[in-house]
Design a protein around this motif. Structure first.
Motif, short mmCIF file in Angstrom:
data_model
loop_
_atom_site.label_atom_id
_atom_site.label_comp_id
_atom_site.label_asym_id
_atom_site.label_seq_id
_atom_site.Cartn_x
_atom_site.Cartn_y
_atom_site.Cartn_z
N UNK A 102 0.83 -1.21 0.00
CA UNK A 102 0.00 0.00 0.00
C UNK A 102 0.86 1.26 0.00
N UNK A 103 1.87 1.30 0.85
CA UNK A 103 2.74 2.47 0.93
C UNK A 103 3.48 2.69 -0.39
N UNK A 104 3.91 1.62 -1.02
CA UNK A 104 4.64 1.76 -2.28
C UNK A 104 3.77 2.37 -3.38
N UNK A 105 2.47 2.15 -3.34
CA UNK A 105 1.58 2.77 -4.31
C UNK A 105 1.52 4.28 -4.14
N UNK A 106 1.69 4.75 -2.92
CA UNK A 106 1.60 6.18 -2.64
C UNK A 106 2.93 6.90 -2.79
N UNK A 107 4.02 6.21 -2.49
CA UNK A 107 5.33 6.85 -2.49
C UNK A 107 6.28 6.36 -3.57
N UNK A 108 5.95 5.30 -4.25
CA UNK A 108 6.75 4.78 -5.36
C UNK A 108 8.21 4.50 -4.98
N UNK A 109 8.44 4.20 -3.74
CA UNK A 109 9.79 3.84 -3.31
C UNK A 109 9.68 2.70 -2.31
N UNK A 110 10.70 1.90 -2.27
CA UNK A 110 10.69 0.74 -1.39
C UNK A 110 10.91 1.18 0.06
N UNK A 111 10.17 0.57 0.95
CA UNK A 111 10.32 0.78 2.38
C UNK A 111 10.81 -0.54 2.96
N UNK A 112 12.00 -0.57 3.56
CA UNK A 112 12.52 -1.84 4.09
C UNK A 112 11.54 -2.48 5.09
N UNK A 113 11.41 -3.79 5.01
CA UNK A 113 10.45 -4.49 5.88
C UNK A 113 10.74 -4.28 7.35
N UNK A 114 12.01 -4.18 7.71
CA UNK A 114 12.34 -4.01 9.12
C UNK A 114 11.88 -2.64 9.64
N UNK A 115 11.64 -1.69 8.73
CA UNK A 115 11.17 -0.36 9.13
C UNK A 115 9.65 -0.29 9.21
N UNK A 116 9.00 -1.39 8.89
CA UNK A 116 7.54 -1.51 9.07
C UNK A 116 7.37 -2.38 10.31
N UNK A 117 6.88 -1.80 11.38
CA UNK A 117 6.73 -2.57 12.62
C UNK A 117 5.26 -2.77 12.94
N UNK A 118 4.90 -4.02 13.19
CA UNK A 118 3.52 -4.37 13.56
C UNK A 118 3.49 -4.58 15.06
N UNK A 119 2.66 -3.80 15.75
CA UNK A 119 2.58 -3.90 17.21
C UNK A 119 1.13 -4.14 17.62
N UNK A 120 0.98 -4.67 18.81
CA UNK A 120 -0.34 -4.91 19.40
C UNK A 120 -0.30 -4.45 20.84
N UNK A 121 -1.37 -3.81 21.31
CA UNK A 121 -1.41 -3.33 22.69
C UNK A 121 -1.49 -4.48 23.70
N UNK A 122 -2.09 -5.59 23.24
CA UNK A 122 -2.20 -6.76 24.12
C UNK A 122 -2.14 -8.01 23.24
N UNK A 123 -1.99 -9.17 23.85
CA UNK A 123 -1.92 -10.42 23.11
C UNK A 123 -3.18 -10.58 22.28
N UNK A 124 -2.98 -10.87 21.00
CA UNK A 124 -4.06 -11.04 20.03
C UNK A 124 -4.91 -9.77 19.90
N UNK A 125 -4.34 -8.63 20.26
CA UNK A 125 -5.06 -7.37 20.16
C UNK A 125 -5.01 -6.79 18.76
N UNK A 126 -5.64 -5.65 18.60
CA UNK A 126 -5.71 -4.96 17.31
C UNK A 126 -4.29 -4.62 16.83
N UNK A 127 -3.95 -5.05 15.62
CA UNK A 127 -2.61 -4.72 15.11
C UNK A 127 -2.52 -3.26 14.68
#
Length: 131
Positions: free
Chosen positions: A74-99
């Protein structure tokens, strides 16, 4: 004529202020390709800690990978440049919580809605990103 159409397409794409990315992961294939180097290059310390909380950590790693891929697309469609995967962080407030997604400062203006789902051996993630 061709030149005008090309210019119109470029203008249409550049005016777009939202994008959708998605990804599907087949868990058995993911398990076969998962290795320490991939883990180190792709996941943050926080993501690794989260995934390791679970008995079936591979499902969590695959879910996080699908989410990162969806955001990346999705980001690449808007910015036309690669974003390294390690710079995309997926977090959750609690176990199995909203990502939620944490991106580098240059991307702080983005609003991201992320969903992750799994059924048996398939994991699916979708990210809707708005500028």
């Amino acid at each position: 004529m061709k030149h005008n159409l090309e210019e119109e397409l470029i203008q249409l794409i550049s005016d777009q202020d939202f994008a959708l990315g998605n990804d599907v992961v087949f868990l058995p294939d993911f398990k076969l390709s998962f290795n320490p180097l991939f883990k180190q290059k792709v996941y943050s310390e926080g993501e690794i800690a989260y995934c390791e909380l679970f008995k079936d950590s591979m499902l969590r790693y695959a879910s996080t990978w699908a989410a990162k891929e969806a955001v990346y697309k999705a980001v690449k469609q808007l910015y036309h440049q690669a974003l390294p995967f390690k710079k995309i962080e997926i977090v959750r407030e609690k176990i199995a919580g909203k990502p939620q997604v944490i991106l580098p400062h240059d991307y702080k203006n983005l609003i991201i809605s992320l969903t992750i789902s799994h059924d048996a051996d398939y994991i699916w993630a979708a990210a809707l990103v708005k500028k």
